[in-house]
Design a protein around this motif. Sequence first.
Motif, short mmCIF file in Angstrom:
data_model
loop_
_atom_site.label_atom_id
_atom_site.label_comp_id
_atom_site.label_asym_id
_atom_site.label_seq_id
_atom_site.Cartn_x
_atom_site.Cartn_y
_atom_site.Cartn_z
N GLU A 178 6.10 4.98 0.89
CA GLU A 178 5.84 3.57 1.18
C GLU A 178 4.50 3.12 0.60
N LEU A 179 3.49 3.98 0.71
CA LEU A 179 2.18 3.64 0.14
C LEU A 179 2.25 3.52 -1.38
N THR A 180 3.00 4.41 -2.01
CA THR A 180 3.16 4.35 -3.46
C THR A 180 3.83 3.05 -3.88
N GLU A 181 4.87 2.67 -3.16
CA GLU A 181 5.57 1.42 -3.47
C GLU A 181 4.67 0.22 -3.23
N ALA A 182 3.97 0.23 -2.10
CA ALA A 182 3.11 -0.91 -1.76
C ALA A 182 1.96 -1.06 -2.75
N SER A 183 1.47 0.05 -3.27
CA SER A 183 0.32 -0.01 -4.18
C SER A 183 0.65 -0.71 -5.50
N LYS A 184 1.93 -0.87 -5.79
CA LYS A 184 2.33 -1.61 -6.99
C LYS A 184 1.99 -3.09 -6.84
N TYR A 185 1.94 -3.55 -5.62
CA TYR A 185 1.76 -4.98 -5.36
C TYR A 185 0.49 -5.32 -4.57
N TRP A 186 -0.12 -4.29 -3.96
CA TRP A 186 -1.26 -4.53 -3.08
C TRP A 186 -2.39 -3.56 -3.36
N LYS A 187 -3.61 -4.05 -3.21
CA LYS A 187 -4.80 -3.19 -3.15
C LYS A 187 -5.09 -2.98 -1.66
N ILE A 188 -5.04 -1.74 -1.21
CA ILE A 188 -5.08 -1.46 0.23
C ILE A 188 -6.28 -0.59 0.56
N GLN A 189 -7.02 -0.98 1.59
CA GLN A 189 -8.06 -0.13 2.15
C GLN A 189 -7.52 0.43 3.45
N ALA A 190 -7.19 1.72 3.46
CA ALA A 190 -6.48 2.28 4.61
C ALA A 190 -6.85 3.73 4.83
N SER A 191 -6.54 4.20 6.03
CA SER A 191 -6.67 5.61 6.38
C SER A 191 -5.48 5.98 7.26
N THR A 192 -5.31 7.26 7.50
CA THR A 192 -4.19 7.69 8.34
C THR A 192 -4.67 8.67 9.41
N VAL A 193 -3.93 8.69 10.51
CA VAL A 193 -4.17 9.62 11.61
C VAL A 193 -2.83 10.28 11.93
N VAL A 194 -2.83 11.58 12.11
CA VAL A 194 -1.60 12.29 12.47
C VAL A 194 -1.18 11.90 13.88
N SER A 195 0.10 11.62 14.07
CA SER A 195 0.63 11.25 15.38
C SER A 195 0.52 12.43 16.35
N VAL A 196 0.12 12.13 17.59
CA VAL A 196 0.03 13.20 18.59
C VAL A 196 1.41 13.59 19.12
N THR A 197 2.41 12.76 18.88
CA THR A 197 3.75 13.04 19.40
C THR A 197 4.69 13.64 18.37
N ASP A 198 4.32 13.56 17.08
CA ASP A 198 5.18 14.07 16.02
C ASP A 198 4.31 14.45 14.83
N PRO A 199 4.12 15.74 14.57
CA PRO A 199 3.23 16.16 13.49
C PRO A 199 3.69 15.71 12.11
N ALA A 200 4.95 15.30 11.99
CA ALA A 200 5.45 14.82 10.69
C ALA A 200 5.17 13.33 10.50
N ALA A 201 4.72 12.66 11.56
CA ALA A 201 4.47 11.22 11.50
C ALA A 201 2.98 10.94 11.46
#
Length: 215
Positions: A178-201
């Motif tokens: 999703e980030l790769t697709e969005a970066s085609k159209y948007w300049k994004i300042q973002a970070s991520t945090v691993v979900s405490v309920t699902d390590p894959a999310a």
Amino acid sequence: MSVDNDDRARALRLTPVSRETQERLALLVAELVKWQNAKNLVSSATLADVWTRHIADSLQLFALAPDARAWLDLGSGGGFPGLVIGICLAEQGQGRIHLVESNARKCAFLRHAARVTGAPVTVHASRIEDIVGEFTEKVDVVTARALAPLPILLGWCKELLRTGTLGLFPKGQYLDAELTEASKYWKIQASTVVSVTDPAARILLIREAEQRADT
């Protein structure tokens, strides 16, 4: 449908809250179970694990912006994360969350659950694109859970993000795509945090998004 007490205990270990907030959350779960058959508020397959799948998954968002007072939740559905965040605000004694939901039956549940739990919630029975502009410069955080791909979310939230609102968007295992697709159209300042309920999310924290001039 019964709720698994072991699941409740696990959820509260992952996202600890006060006894008062636990009681409010238990009221929310009880009402959700009562209304589920008639309103189809969440996937029935997730009800047995509602505390982990929905309650804890929502509580972790509040923990990322505990000082925020003005919240906006898009596509609130059965109330996650919106009602849970509202319950957290109730304990603090200040703040409000606005829930945007176009389904009238779900709006009825959201209003009822807010009354039962005492959550400071305002429900807007509206399409997102028809109302989101009213909140520019008025909210600290915007959330959307399991709602739409990132490029669509950014389109809805661009004016909010431009004026300093923090975007908190829980995402699954396909966030990188999703980030790769969005970066085609948007300049994004973002970070991520691993979900405490699902390590894959992961939870995507967006502080700024600017549409590319060449799109």
